[in-house]
Design a protein around this motif. Sequence first.
Motif, PDB file in Angstrom:
ATOM      1  N   MET A 157      37.270 -40.438 -19.586  1.00  0.00           N
ATOM      2  CA  MET A 157      36.108 -41.124 -19.014  1.00  0.00           C
ATOM      3  C   MET A 157      36.134 -42.619 -19.335  1.00  0.00           C
ATOM      4  N   PHE A 158      36.520 -42.949 -20.572  1.00  0.00           N
ATOM      5  CA  PHE A 158      36.566 -44.354 -20.989  1.00  0.00           C
ATOM      6  C   PHE A 158      37.942 -44.989 -20.742  1.00  0.00           C
ATOM      7  N   ASN A 159      38.907 -44.163 -20.281  1.00  0.00           N
ATOM      8  CA  ASN A 159      40.281 -44.629 -20.059  1.00  0.00           C
ATOM      9  C   ASN A 159      40.905 -45.188 -21.335  1.00  0.00           C
ATOM     10  N   VAL A 160      40.765 -44.410 -22.426  1.00  0.00           N
ATOM     11  CA  VAL A 160      41.328 -44.797 -23.728  1.00  0.00           C
ATOM     12  C   VAL A 160      42.018 -43.569 -24.343  1.00  0.00           C
ATOM     13  N   PRO A 161      42.855 -43.769 -25.360  1.00  0.00           N
ATOM     14  CA  PRO A 161      43.534 -42.631 -25.985  1.00  0.00           C
ATOM     15  C   PRO A 161      42.559 -41.711 -26.723  1.00  0.00           C
ATOM     16  N   ALA A 162      42.935 -40.435 -26.785  1.00  0.00           N
ATOM     17  CA  ALA A 162      42.154 -39.432 -27.512  1.00  0.00           C
ATOM     18  C   ALA A 162      43.061 -38.747 -28.528  1.00  0.00           C
ATOM     19  N   TYR A 163      42.547 -38.586 -29.744  1.00  0.00           N
ATOM     20  CA  TYR A 163      43.331 -38.016 -30.836  1.00  0.00           C
ATOM     21  C   TYR A 163      42.494 -37.006 -31.629  1.00  0.00           C
ATOM     22  N   ILE A 164      43.202 -36.148 -32.356  1.00  0.00           N
ATOM     23  CA  ILE A 164      42.604 -35.449 -33.490  1.00  0.00           C
ATOM     24  C   ILE A 164      43.319 -35.962 -34.739  1.00  0.00           C
ATOM     25  N   ILE A 165      42.642 -35.878 -35.888  1.00  0.00           N
ATOM     26  CA  ILE A 165      43.199 -36.390 -37.141  1.00  0.00           C
ATOM     27  C   ILE A 165      43.011 -35.349 -38.247  1.00  0.00           C
ATOM     28  N   ASP A 166      44.065 -35.089 -38.989  1.00  0.00           N
ATOM     29  CA  ASP A 166      44.015 -34.187 -40.139  1.00  0.00           C
ATOM     30  C   ASP A 166      43.155 -32.955 -39.867  1.00  0.00           C
ATOM     31  N   PRO A 167      43.606 -32.095 -38.935  1.00  0.00           N
ATOM     32  CA  PRO A 167      42.835 -30.881 -38.653  1.00  0.00           C
ATOM     33  C   PRO A 167      42.845 -29.919 -39.843  1.00  0.00           C
ATOM     34  N   VAL A 168      42.033 -28.880 -39.744  1.00  0.00           N
ATOM     35  CA  VAL A 168      41.902 -27.936 -40.862  1.00  0.00           C
ATOM     36  C   VAL A 168      43.212 -27.230 -41.184  1.00  0.00           C
ATOM     37  N   VAL A 169      44.172 -27.257 -40.262  1.00  0.00           N
ATOM     38  CA  VAL A 169      45.441 -26.550 -40.467  1.00  0.00           C
ATOM     39  C   VAL A 169      46.535 -27.459 -41.033  1.00  0.00           C
ATOM     40  N   VAL A 170      46.171 -28.654 -41.512  1.00  0.00           N
ATOM     41  CA  VAL A 170      47.179 -29.490 -42.182  1.00  0.00           C
ATOM     42  C   VAL A 170      47.851 -28.672 -43.271  1.00  0.00           C
ATOM     43  N   ASP A 171      49.168 -28.573 -43.208  1.00  0.00           N
ATOM     44  CA  ASP A 171      49.904 -27.686 -44.113  1.00  0.00           C
ATOM     45  C   ASP A 171      51.062 -28.452 -44.748  1.00  0.00           C
ATOM     46  N   GLU A 172      50.866 -28.811 -46.012  1.00  0.00           N
ATOM     47  CA  GLU A 172      51.900 -29.507 -46.784  1.00  0.00           C
ATOM     48  C   GLU A 172      52.271 -28.704 -48.029  1.00  0.00           C
TER      49      GLU A 172
END
Length: 354
Positions: A117-132
């Motif tokens: 809608m805003f013509n900009v990038p969309a991201y998710i960050i550090d989701p609950v499944v971050v696995d290190e």
Amino acid sequence: MSERVLAINPGSTSTKMAVFTRKKVEFELKVNIEENQISKENVYREFPFRRDQIKKELLKHGIEKVKIVIGRGGILKPLKSGAYPVCDTMINDLKTAKYGNHASNLGGPLAAYFGEMFNVPAYIIDPVVVDEMIELARISGVPGILRHSISHALNIKATTRRVCDRNNWDIEKQNFIVVHMGGGISVCAMEKGRNIDVNNALLGMGPFSPERAGAIPLKGIMDLVFKKHMDEKALKRLLTRESGLKGYLGTNDAQEVVARISKGDKYAKLIFDAMLYQVRKEIGAMAAVLNFDVCALIVTGGLAYSDYVKEELLTHLGKQFSIIIYPGENELGAMADGGFRILDNKMNIYDYDK
């Protein structure tokens, strides 16, 4: 015009959203979801009215431009810590609840919609499944069953970065134990910036929480399945929504429980203290994971506001650890912080399809 980040955090009974500039929060609000609007089958059915609620509020506050949109990361495949552009594969995995059904699954699709809608990038960050997690931490004791990382990674990572910034510590040179205490409880061993071990805060090990079971005797599970004939759906709901404080005391509101304790409710005190006892046990285990080389114990999440909780932790652990209390979920702020780090090329960005 100042750079703006739109952050969207869908929860089980509300949608939280905010627009941030580098200097301030332009607006922040929580839109409640009516009980008859909540889908018990697939949370994606809630997408249309959650989308419309957000559009209404953006219009009301005159938000016509943003630089980037960040959505809460949902239940996906195990991922590295960092940022992920929302893509078709990710959206499909979230729409179909391929890896699990949770309100946070709406974060990616909502971010994608408003990014377009805003013509900009969309991201998710550090989701609950971050696995290190290190390889040793994955071994469960039963061949074919591995331990998995599902935790409050977004707040754990962001809070630790803030603590390091304030104390001039290099996150990649220090070890921390980070405890997020909310509806679920995550206790994490962070070694030089990596979450090398953490309990599964949704349906796994660790302490019980305001509404989740944590680690429980296996014989009890077997009895529920084979003697009481509880099916998978009912069992999952019991362990993730109807256990912990909710199961014992009829409420998942820690403030209410503390109030009952202050009025002399001995049973409420027993249960609440047992939860904190289990948190302390898990902290001790994570200290052992880090060979007791711990710069600080960081406590965050909604329960960290409680004077009762703070006093208990300081009384029992204050001599063993330098304790830093950083209360609140801070998830919208953490997403905004990540958005600005992306804009400044200071965040690792990965491709979900690879």
